[in-house]
Enzyme design. Sequence first.
Site, PDB file in Angstrom:
ATOM      1  N   ARG A   2      -3.403  -9.864  13.131  1.00  0.00           N
ATOM      2  CA  ARG A   2      -3.418  -8.587  12.421  1.00  0.00           C
ATOM      3  C   ARG A   2      -4.091  -8.742  11.054  1.00  0.00           C
ATOM      4  NH1 ARG A   2       2.358  -7.305  13.296  1.00  0.00           N
ATOM      5  NH2 ARG A   2       2.740  -7.698  11.117  1.00  0.00           N
ATOM      6  N   LYS A  28       0.816  -1.217   0.000  1.00  0.00           N
ATOM      7  CA  LYS A  28       0.000   0.000   0.000  1.00  0.00           C
ATOM      8  C   LYS A  28       0.855   1.277   0.000  1.00  0.00           C
ATOM      9  CE  LYS A  28      -2.388   0.548   3.621  1.00  0.00           C
ATOM     10  NZ  LYS A  28      -3.234   1.049   4.697  1.00  0.00           N
ATOM     11  N   ARG A  83       9.712 -11.043   6.850  1.00  0.00           N
ATOM     12  CA  ARG A  83      10.352  -9.742   6.664  1.00  0.00           C
ATOM     13  C   ARG A  83      11.529  -9.555   7.623  1.00  0.00           C
ATOM     14  NH1 ARG A  83       6.356  -4.679   6.786  1.00  0.00           N
ATOM     15  NH2 ARG A  83       5.918  -5.520   8.836  1.00  0.00           N
ATOM     16  N   ARG A 105      11.115  -7.262  13.075  1.00  0.00           N
ATOM     17  CA  ARG A 105      10.302  -6.474  14.009  1.00  0.00           C
ATOM     18  C   ARG A 105       9.654  -7.461  14.965  1.00  0.00           C
ATOM     19  NH1 ARG A 105       6.122  -2.688  10.912  1.00  0.00           N
ATOM     20  NH2 ARG A 105       4.762  -4.086  12.058  1.00  0.00           N
ATOM     21  N   ARG A 118     -12.711   3.895   7.954  1.00  0.00           N
ATOM     22  CA  ARG A 118     -12.567   2.656   8.720  1.00  0.00           C
ATOM     23  C   ARG A 118     -13.926   1.999   8.936  1.00  0.00           C
ATOM     24  NH1 ARG A 118      -7.067   3.309   9.626  1.00  0.00           N
ATOM     25  NH2 ARG A 118      -6.346   2.354  11.538  1.00  0.00           N
TER      26      ARG A 118
END
Length: 238
Positions: free
Chosen positions: A190, A15, A129, A178, A90
Amino acid sequence: MGLYVIIMGVQGAGKGTQAAYIQAQYGIPQVSTGDLFRAMKTREDELARRVQDIMNAGLLVPDEVTNEVLQDRLEQADAAGGVILDGYPRNIAQAEWLAQYLTGRGESLSAVILLELDAFTAFKRAFGRVQSPSSGQMFNIYSEAERLTWQAVPHPGGEYPPRIEATDTQTGEALARRSDDADAASVVKRIDTFYAATQPLVDYYRERGVLVSVNADQPVEAVSAAIKSELDRIQSGG
Ligand code: AMP
């Protein structure tokens, strides 16, 4: 008419990269309500403090506050030709507010770009990642395997999945993850939360004929090209 674009996509769908592309290509600023709220951190007033408390609690800021902050941003000079909205709306109430607001300005929503990525690919992108602590460059253990060496290291207590340790083979640097990406369960949560929260909006915009689905499981340039072809078509009234 301005170009008013909403961009939506699960984490890992690209995004940020595609919003930056649209911004450069069409000269409209990217407006993220999350960024607008984070920027209020430096303010000392009651409203700013309330917003910080809400964000810290992981809750949504009330619609009236969100809409007001957004309206203020949309009325700045650089947004006169339109914006790319990220993180807004949202919920349906925000979507309705936006529609009314734009109508009041003689404008309308041009497109809602949904960067489509299946949940398993999204998981692999987030979970795999790793980042160079020195340069900040991101890599992925699955899609950039030739650049990295990595191994799964069992947890002392045997919990699943094992930890992942990765090294940049060119520099020998140990790459870091992370902490919220390293926990598989929180990555899954998530992603699930995103799909659940987004689905009503996807349905809402599909019914109104403004939803543009783009396959995000292809190279960055191919995703950008697909977005461009859709936005060009929309701008030319096609
Ligand atoms: P984000 O960077 O989009 O994840 O947003 C960070 C935080 O800002 C969210 O967890 C919310 O507390 C708040 N926020 C951002 N956008 C909105 C929105 N459209 N409506 C309500 N709260 C929002």
